[in-house]
Design an enzyme around this catalytic site. Structure first.
Site, PDB file in Angstrom:
ATOM      1  CB  CYS A   2       6.438  -2.573 -13.790  1.00 56.93           C
ATOM      2  SG  CYS A   2       8.011  -2.079 -13.117  1.00 56.93           S
ATOM      3  NE  ARG A  28       1.459  -5.295 -12.010  1.00 55.93           N
ATOM      4  CZ  ARG A  28       1.329  -6.573 -11.686  1.00 55.93           C
ATOM      5  NH1 ARG A  28       0.152  -7.075 -11.462  1.00 55.93           N
ATOM      6  NH2 ARG A  28       2.383  -7.343 -11.603  1.00 55.93           N
ATOM      7  CD1 TRP A  77       7.548   0.470  -6.692  1.00 61.40           C
ATOM      8  CD2 TRP A  77       9.175  -1.019  -7.057  1.00 61.40           C
ATOM      9  NE1 TRP A  77       8.140   0.176  -5.480  1.00 61.40           N
ATOM     10  CE2 TRP A  77       9.142  -0.727  -5.672  1.00 61.40           C
ATOM     11  CE3 TRP A  77      10.133  -1.921  -7.526  1.00 61.40           C
ATOM     12  CZ2 TRP A  77      10.022  -1.310  -4.770  1.00 61.40           C
ATOM     13  CZ3 TRP A  77      11.010  -2.496  -6.612  1.00 61.40           C
ATOM     14  CH2 TRP A  77      10.936  -2.188  -5.246  1.00 61.40           C
ATOM     15  CG  ASN A 103       7.195  -6.362 -13.991  1.00 60.89           C
ATOM     16  OD1 ASN A 103       7.986  -5.991 -13.120  1.00 60.89           O
ATOM     17  ND2 ASN A 103       6.031  -6.906 -13.719  1.00 60.89           N
ATOM     18  N   GLY A 104      10.805  -6.498 -14.244  1.00 59.54           N
ATOM     19  CA  GLY A 104      11.787  -7.477 -13.762  1.00 59.54           C
ATOM     20  C   GLY A 104      13.156  -6.826 -13.651  1.00 59.54           C
ATOM     21  CD  GLU A 480      -2.321  -6.570   8.117  1.00 55.59           C
ATOM     22  OE1 GLU A 480      -1.153  -6.979   8.011  1.00 55.59           O
ATOM     23  OE2 GLU A 480      -2.912  -6.030   7.166  1.00 55.59           O
ATOM     24  CE  LYS A 484      -2.305  -2.953   5.511  1.00 53.62           C
ATOM     25  NZ  LYS A 484      -2.383  -4.367   5.246  1.00 53.62           N
ATOM     26  CD  GLU A 487       0.896  -1.188   3.686  1.00 51.76           C
ATOM     27  OE1 GLU A 487       1.508  -1.438   2.652  1.00 51.76           O
ATOM     28  OE2 GLU A 487       0.056  -1.968   4.179  1.00 51.76           O
ATOM     29  CG  HIS A 503      10.855  -9.715  28.238  1.00 58.64           C
ATOM     30  ND1 HIS A 503      11.478 -10.189  29.370  1.00 58.64           N
ATOM     31  CD2 HIS A 503       9.635 -10.305  28.220  1.00 58.64           C
ATOM     32  CE1 HIS A 503      10.672 -11.038  29.993  1.00 58.64           C
ATOM     33  NE2 HIS A 503       9.545 -11.125  29.319  1.00 58.64           N
ATOM     34  CE  LYS A 597      -3.432  -4.992  -3.864  1.00 59.00           C
ATOM     35  NZ  LYS A 597      -3.226  -4.879  -2.429  1.00 59.00           N
TER      36      LYS A 597
HETATM   37  C1  F6R Z   1       0.676  -4.679   2.815  1.00 59.07           C
HETATM   38  C2  F6R Z   1       0.675  -5.448   1.588  1.00 59.07           C
HETATM   39  C3  F6R Z   1       1.827  -6.324   1.312  1.00 59.07           C
HETATM   40  C4  F6R Z   1       1.374  -7.620   0.647  1.00 59.07           C
HETATM   41  C5  F6R Z   1       2.595  -8.458   0.237  1.00 59.07           C
HETATM   42  C6  F6R Z   1       2.189  -9.809  -0.319  1.00 59.07           C
HETATM   43  O1  F6R Z   1      -0.527  -4.006   3.003  1.00 59.07           O
HETATM   44  O2  F6R Z   1      -0.238  -5.379   0.809  1.00 59.07           O
HETATM   45  O3  F6R Z   1       2.554  -6.578   2.457  1.00 59.07           O
HETATM   46  O4  F6R Z   1       0.578  -8.328   1.537  1.00 59.07           O
HETATM   47  O5  F6R Z   1       3.334  -7.768  -0.700  1.00 59.07           O
HETATM   48  O6  F6R Z   1       1.351  -9.689  -1.398  1.00 59.07           O
HETATM   49  P1  F6R Z   1       0.436 -10.882  -1.893  1.00 59.07           P
HETATM   50  O7  F6R Z   1      -0.601 -11.120  -0.873  1.00 59.07           O
HETATM   51  O8  F6R Z   1      -0.108 -10.402  -3.196  1.00 59.07           O
HETATM   52  O9  F6R Z   1       1.339 -12.060  -2.060  1.00 59.07           O
END
Ligand code: F6R
Length: 602
Positions: A2, A28, A77, A103-104, A480, A484, A487, A503, A597
């Site tokens: 948020c 956010r 969000w 937010n929360g 990783e 990517k 998502e 396996h 994010k």
């Molecule tokens: C994936 C991504 C998330 C963050 C995760 C942790 O691309 O961005 O998986 O890595 O939410 O976020 P931080 O690094 O801000 O603690």
């Protein structure tokens, strides 16, 4: 999670400023958005005016809102209540003179809501947030005996309301009777911006860059009364005054903009080669200090969430390969059971771009209770994790706005590689390794290379499943890369240790199954190729990512060898592939569905 932006000052254009602030914060949360303003020429009914809508902000305007010099807004969000206009923030009380953004999660909202309904309050949304507006309304009745008491009564009412809330919450409340924003924080981040004749509140310091660089990050249980000429911070429970801990933001406005790029993610991918060179050439003092401390600790754990957890996993390989030190790693949301085995003189290294990820902060809080020393690698200097750590290192990625983390991952592992080399007493070796990684990264982000990836993305765009394999550090790269791709392009991708294929997962490989193989010429090369052949023998279509081509590969992406740091250009290639797959499929790489994010809820 948020986005929150609030303004109070001399300008009458507060709603437009707030909307602009929200646009910079949309990463956010982007389920819905809303702005509330206390109109400067109070209408006869003296109410707050709100505009809110489900969906992304896009090109929305607030030209239809009245002018005012006190306004705030929110990008949502969703947690409680579906994504609808009604559930978007801000929320109002019955009299429409109190508005709240939040937010929360208010964990006791059902009890509070039922009590308020009994008292005659009418709810219009399904959110937990709306109880906050009605509770403030209720307390205002109690505290505002005389109209001239309205302002202190307002902050008292917000304080009493905040104390009634269970869970981790950040709230901002405004009221037509008081020229101020009253905010409180527990868990979710809030930052106060100091201006001249105007002041600000935001969930994220990057949103404040066009206006001020002087900020105060609210600690848990701190409250603030923000008016145009003053900022009064105090403890929500004791009422004790808190002296502002002013901090200077070092990022620039330009760094937080897209510039010539169509999306933040692409810009952030292209910044990585330069960032690696910077890390290789800057003073490694802090890395050396952290390395010394970690070397002494009998047990070291690296923890993070999502991409940061992949950085933790990669670094555990660096420490064993370079420094001969066994360092454990863990996923923050799964870390509980391990805390009990870290001794008091052990060390916990927390990795985070935002420094606000709730799953990680919970681990750190518990570790601190056990007197375990906290080290952190953080991008947002001043964030909660930054403040909670005994020693911290700023990864220096600059503002990262694409929801999918790219440059924060690469800068994290670059610093961790340096720390591992420092632990082995060979910081120069680490710096050399990063120079090689920077050079390789430059090559794989060149125009010509990008075109190769774009062609491949066109070919793969209608696939539903992708398997990615690798050994050792390349397994970390596979994990990783899969994250990517999943998502942002919504193609199911799975990172698998190459040796584990036989396996189980091999059962899914049939004619045409897409299999990506990270095969640098390291000690695992032969076995990785054997695993690739097992896939090919079952009809797999093999995309080889290696420094040399091989007959097994149906497609070949050449990545220069950078020794132990080859994981870096390998992942950059996967970031680009994820990005172009997403573009080919017609999605927005910066704002993938259901995500946001900075995950500040559990
Ligand atoms: C994936 C991504 C998330 C963050 C995760 C942790 O691309 O961005 O998986 O890595 O939410 O976020 P931080 O690094 O801000 O603690």
């Amino acid at each position: 999670m948020c986005g929150i932006f609030g303004y109070i000052g001399d300008k009458k254009t507060a709603p437009r400023m707030v909307l602009a602030g929200l646009k910079t914060l949309e990463y956010r949360g982007y389920d819905s958005w809303g702005v509330a303003v206390v109109p400067s020429k109070q209408s006869t009914n003296n109410t707050i005016v709100v505009k809110k809508k489900a969906g992304k902000i896009g090109d929305a305007t607030v030209n239809d809102l009245p002018e005012g010099s006190l306004a705030f807004g929110h990008t949502r969000w969703a947690t409680h209540g579906g994504v609808t206009d009604k559930n978007a923030h801000p929320h109002l009380d019955c009299s429409k003179t109190v508005a709240v953004i939040h937010n929360g999660i208010v964990e006791n909202y059902e009890t509070l809501r039922n009590e308020l309904i009994k008292k005659g309050h009418r709810f219009v949304s399904e959110t937990d947030t709306e109880v906050i507006a009605h509770l403030v309304e209720e307390y205002l009745k109690k505290f505002s005996v005389l109209p001239r008491d309205a302002a202190p009564a307002f902050s008292k009412a917000v304080q009493a309301t905040f104390k009634d809330l269970e869970g981790l919450n950040a709230i901002i409340v405004i009221n037509t009777a008081a020229e101020e924003m009253v905010a409180a924080r527990n868990g979710s981040p809030l930052v106060v911006g100091f201006g001249h004749g105007e002041n600000f509140l935001a969930s994220d310091p990057a949103a404040l860059l066009p206006y001020t660089k002087q900020v105060h990050f609210l600690e848990d249980d701190e409250m603030v009364i923000v008016s145009k000429g003053s900022i009064h911070i105090f403890h929500a429970h004791t009422g004790e005054r808190v002296r502002p801990r002013k901090q200077l933001l070092t990022w620039t406005t330009e760094e937080a903009e897209k510039g010539k790029y169509p999306f933040f993610m692409l810009k952030e991918i292209h910044e990585q080669a330069g960032l690696l060179s910077e890390i290789a050439s800057e003073s490694p003092e802090q890395s050396i200090l952290i390395a010394k401390e970690l070397k002494k600790a009998p047990r070291v754990y690296l923890v993070g969430a999502g991409t940061s957890a992949h950085a933790a996993r990669s670094a555990s390989y660096f420490f064993s390969l370079v420094a001969n030190k066994l360092v454990n790693y863990g996923i923050a949301s799964e870390f509980d059971h391990r805390l009990s085995v870290i001794p008091e003189n052990g060390a916990l290294m927390a990795l985070s771009q935002s420094g606000e990820t709730m799953d990680l902060l919970e681990v750190v809080k518990k570790a601190k209770e056990k007197n375990i020393k906290i080290f952190s690698l953080v991008n947002v200097v001043g964030s909660t994790l930054w403040r909670m750590s005994d020693e911290h290192l700023a990864i220096g990625a600059g503002p990262e706005k694409g929801v999918a983390s790219t440059k924060a991952f690469i800068t994290k592992i670059a610093h961790l590689l340096l720390i591992a080399y420092a632990m082995a007493g060979d910081i120069k070796g680490g710096q050399k390794s990063l120079v090689r990684a920077a050079k390789a990264t430059k090559e794989v982000t060149s125009k010509a290379y990008t075109q190769t990836i774009m062609k491949l993305a066109k070919k793969l765009k209608d696939e539903q499943h992708l398997y990615i394999i690798g050994h050792g550090l390349s397994y970390c790269a596979a994990l990783e890369s899969a994250l990517k791709i999943k998502e942002i392009s919504y193609i199911h991708a799975e990172g698998i240790p190459a040796g584990e294929l036989k396996h189980g997962t091999l059962a899914l490989v049939t004619k045409g199954t897409i299999c990506m193989v990270f095969a640098p010429h390291d000690e695992h090369y032969q076995s990785t190729m054997a695993n690739a052949m097992e896939m090919k023998a079952r009809g797999g279509y093999i995309i080889g990512i290696s420094d040399k081509n091989d007959d097994v590969f149906d497609e070949f992406l050449q990545v220069p060898d950078a020794g132990i740091a080859t994981i870096i250009p390998n992942i950059v290639v996967a970031q680009l592939l994820a990005y172009y797959l997403t573009i080919e499929r017609g999605f927005d790489p910066d704002m993938p569905r259901n995500l946001a994010k900075s995950v500040t809820v559990k």
